[in-house]
Each structure stands twice: as C-alpha cells, then as structure tokens.
Design a protein around this motif. Structure first.
Motif: not given
Length: 453
Positions: A59, A81, A95, A127, A131, A223
């Motif tokens: 992040v 994020w 996600l 990603s 997350l 997200c």
C-alpha cells in the motif's frame, strides 16, 4: 485500430524500462499467454510482493508512486487503498475491477484485457494482497466477448500454476478471481452502481457515505479500481517508486505513463502508451498523423465524450490532469477525439446527449428529466425549429446539472461537452433558431435570405 507505442516521427522500440503496460505486446496482436508472460518477467512482481512485502508495504509503495486512477476520476490509488479498514476481524473483503468500459471513443482497457490478460490478473493478485481481499471480480462490459474469453483462460492458467486459489506460492494467502459480465449499462462505470449490479440489483448509484471501503459489495469492505490502474501495480512493485515517477515528462504533476489515443478523421487513429506530460499536439501530429487530406481540425475532446471540447490552439496543453485543466476541461480517459470541419456541432451534441439521456439510471430528477429536455431542444435547433430562448435554457441546464448538483457524476459529464460547444460555436446553435423567433436573439437572423444578394 492501431495498437502501438510510437508513431511515424518516433519509432523507438518499446521496453520494460519505458513502457510498463505495453512492452510485452506481440506484434501480431495475439494474446500473451502464461508461458510467454512468465518468460517476459511476468508474475515476478507478484512473487516479490507475496514473499518479501507486507500488505502495508505494498500500500505504501503504491501511495508513494503517485499512481492515480486511470478510469477518468484520477483519485490517488494508494490513498483509496488506505481507506480500507485496519480491523483484522473484518476478514471478508473484496477487490473489484471496473472493466465496464462504455465511455464513447475509449477502448484502452479492451486492449489490455484482450492482449495481456495476465497483466491484469497479476495486478489484481498483488492489489488483493495489499488489501487483504480474499476474492476479486472483474466486472466486464458484456459486449467485450473476446476479453471475457481471454480473461477466463488466463484465470484458468493462473489457477493451474498455483498463482490463484489457496495458499498461493506457499505464502498462506488465498485469492479467488472471477469474471462477471454486465448487461451493458454506462452507469455501471460508477463504482457504487457497479456494486449494485454485481449484487443483482438495479444499477443505481448509492448514497455516500458510507463509502465502499467501509460498506461495499454484500455489505463488506470493498475497493474498486480501473483495469489500467491495476495493470500499473506490477511494474511499481518490481521497479520501485523513483523509477515510476521518472517516466513522466517534466512539468507533469501525474506520474508514470498513460494509454492515450486519437480517433476521428486522423491519418493514423490508434492507441499508444506515452508519458504523462506529452503535449496534445505531439499526440495529434506525431502519433495520429494529423487530419486526413481534405479535412481540417475544428475542435477536439481530450478524454472521451464526457469531456469538454477544446480548439486547435489548445493542442499545446500537456496531457495530464492539471495540464488539461489549465485549458478548461478534464483529462478523462486520455483517448482524444478529433472533430473535423464537416461536422455540425448541434448535430454532434444532439447525438451525444441522446446517448447520455438513454444511459441515465433515472434515480435523480435533474438527470432523468434534464438530459431528455436538452435532447428535445437540440433536435429542434438541428432542424431549424429552435426558439430564441433555447440556447440560454441549454446553458441553464449545463449549470443546473453541474458538479455537486446531481446524485452522481453522470449528468455533469454529460453536459460538460454541451457547455463548451455553445461557448466556442454559439453561432451554429443560433443558426438553428426559427426565423420567427430570431428577432429576439440577433436582429440579422430575422432578415429574409435573398438568393444572390
């Protein structure tokens, strides 16, 4: 459609050092499948992220890189994020990849998904690790059937190689990924409308707050990122923030590269990966080749149908959010459209507003009723049956449907090109006023036309 990185004036080869999104592309346009992708350093960044970096490290790296959303809004990705809850007990997180690419004149995400599906899969894997999301969905425009086929194959290849599923690469991290095709609604490009549609609900935007990071799909932290945004993540993790920032031109406040293009009656319409800060003139002349013989540039839009029109003298603006803002509109998707001198602006705007009116979800009154109203007035002006007050009424609608005055950003994007068209080409709108109404607008329009006078 041309998919290349350099036009006739600059035939430098793509490389991993300068073209993180496109250097792996094949010259024949065929998809890059797993074996070839791994031979070109594919999934190396994912292995690094899973083995050497914590979720917070990833992040922070993305935040420090300055990566911003590539879907049009341009919100800093790392900041977004960082809005996800820190509470470890909230272990069900999602996600979502926004692949509902329905902005007219825009096809950048389609190229990435059709030709480099593993780049998106790797970007989502990294990603998701950042997350702490255990499941991901690619919300794909339903008409993108080739992209759906290629993405599903890439996901199957990644599963078979241990790059998706349980205990990925022995890291203890689990992540499942699915392709979900939409039913073809422009409004699903708005992240909360996308969430509603994914849940099987009507695709209306949601009231915010709460934001998706707190209450998203099925009430869980979520997200939503654009395809191109996620495809930037592997290179940032692999090569570092300083390298990523160095890619942009001097003067640009945005970092990295951007897929940019030009459509319309240009000699070489296409799509190119270019550094932020390149001028629109370079994009138009060096890459798109300028206008075709017999046509002259009348005006252009910098990033899709929801951005304002600019004039030829604005081509020296730098292509980044702040550079385009200096000349009065938004960067948008970065895929520009050239309007030639044979086009009547009233007809063009009537066509655009018909699209936006049809794609309104109907949730709020200004958008639901205001956009069809604009279409009626534009159609009257197009047919020479407009009233003297129609132009001022249209300008009133531009103001009434502007930013912050509707439930989501659909209507403000719809009326931005309308306001700019009237600003720069008002005489073409005035020409559509019926003679019996013209006296109150401009005295000379009320005079009868005498042939040969």
């Amino acid at each position: 459609m041309t998919i290349t990185s350099f036009g006739p004036a600059n035939r430098i080869a793509r490389s991993a050092e300068t073209h993180p999104l496109t250097w792996r592309l094949r010259d024949d346009g065929e998809p890059v499948w797993l074996a070839e992708y791994e031979s070109k350093n594919g999934y190396a960044a994912a292995r690094k992220a899973l083995a050497q970096m914590s979720a917070d490290d990833i992040v922070q790296s993305v935040k420090d890189s300055g990566l911003k959303g590539r879907g049009g809004a341009g919100f800093p990705t790392g900041v977004k994020w960082g809005l996800m809850p820190k509470d470890e007990s909230m272990n069900i997180r999602y996600l979502l990849c926004n692949a509902d690419e329905m902005e007219p004149n825009t096809w950048k995400d389609r190229m990435l998904m059709e030709q480099q599906p593993h780049l998106l899969v790797e970007g989502m894997l990294i990603s998701a690790r950042a997350l702490k999301a255990y499941r991901g969905y690619i919300f794909l425009r339903g008409e993108y059937t080739t992209a759906a086929k290629n993405l599903n194959r890439a996901i199957d290849e990644a599963k078979a190689a241990g790059l998706l599923g349980k205990n990925i690469l022995g890291s203890g991290f689990d992540f499942e990924l699915f392709v979900h095709t939409g039913a073809g609604r422009y409004i699903c490009g708005e992240e909360t409308a996308l969430i509603n549609s994914l849940e099987g609900r009507r695709a209306n935007p949601r009231s915010k707050p709460p934001f998706p990071a707190a209450v998203g799909v099925w009430g869980k932290p979520t997200c939503v990122n654009n395809v191109e945004t996620l495809c930037n993540v592997p290179a940032i993790v692999a090569n570092g923030n300083d390298w990523y920032k160095s890619l942009a031109r001097e003067g640009s406040e945005d970092h990295g590269t951007k897929l940019m293009g030009f459509s319309g009656k240009v000699k070489n319409p296409g799509l190119w990966e270019l550094p932020f800060g390149v001028t629109a003139r370079e994009l138009f002349e060096d890459y798109a080749g300028g206008m075709r013989d017999g046509f002259k540039l009348k005006c252009w839009q910098p990033g899709g149908a929801g951005t304002g029109f600019l004039l030829p003298e604005h081509l020296d603006a730098q292509m980044y959010a702040g550079g385009i803002a200096k000349v009065g509109t938004r960067m948008g998707t970065g895929l520009a459209m050239a309007v030639d001198d044979s086009i009547n602006m009233v007809s063009l705007l009537r066509n655009m507003e018909e699209f936006f009116a049809r794609e309104s979800c109907g949730w709020c009154t200004p958008c639901r009723d205001g956009l069809p109203w604009s279409v009626k007035m534009l159609r009257a002006l197009e047919n020479g049956q407009g009233r003297a007050e129609d132009i001022e009424t249209l300008l009133g609608l531009v103001n009434f449907l502007g930013p912050g005055r509707t439930f989501c950003a659909h209507a403000p994007g719809a009326v931005e090109p309308l306001g700019s068209a009237i600003k720069y080409f008002r005489s073409e709108f005035e020409a559509g006023v019926a003679p019996e109404s013209a006296a109150t607008l401009r005295p000379d329009l009320a005079k009868p036309i005498v042939v040969g006078a």
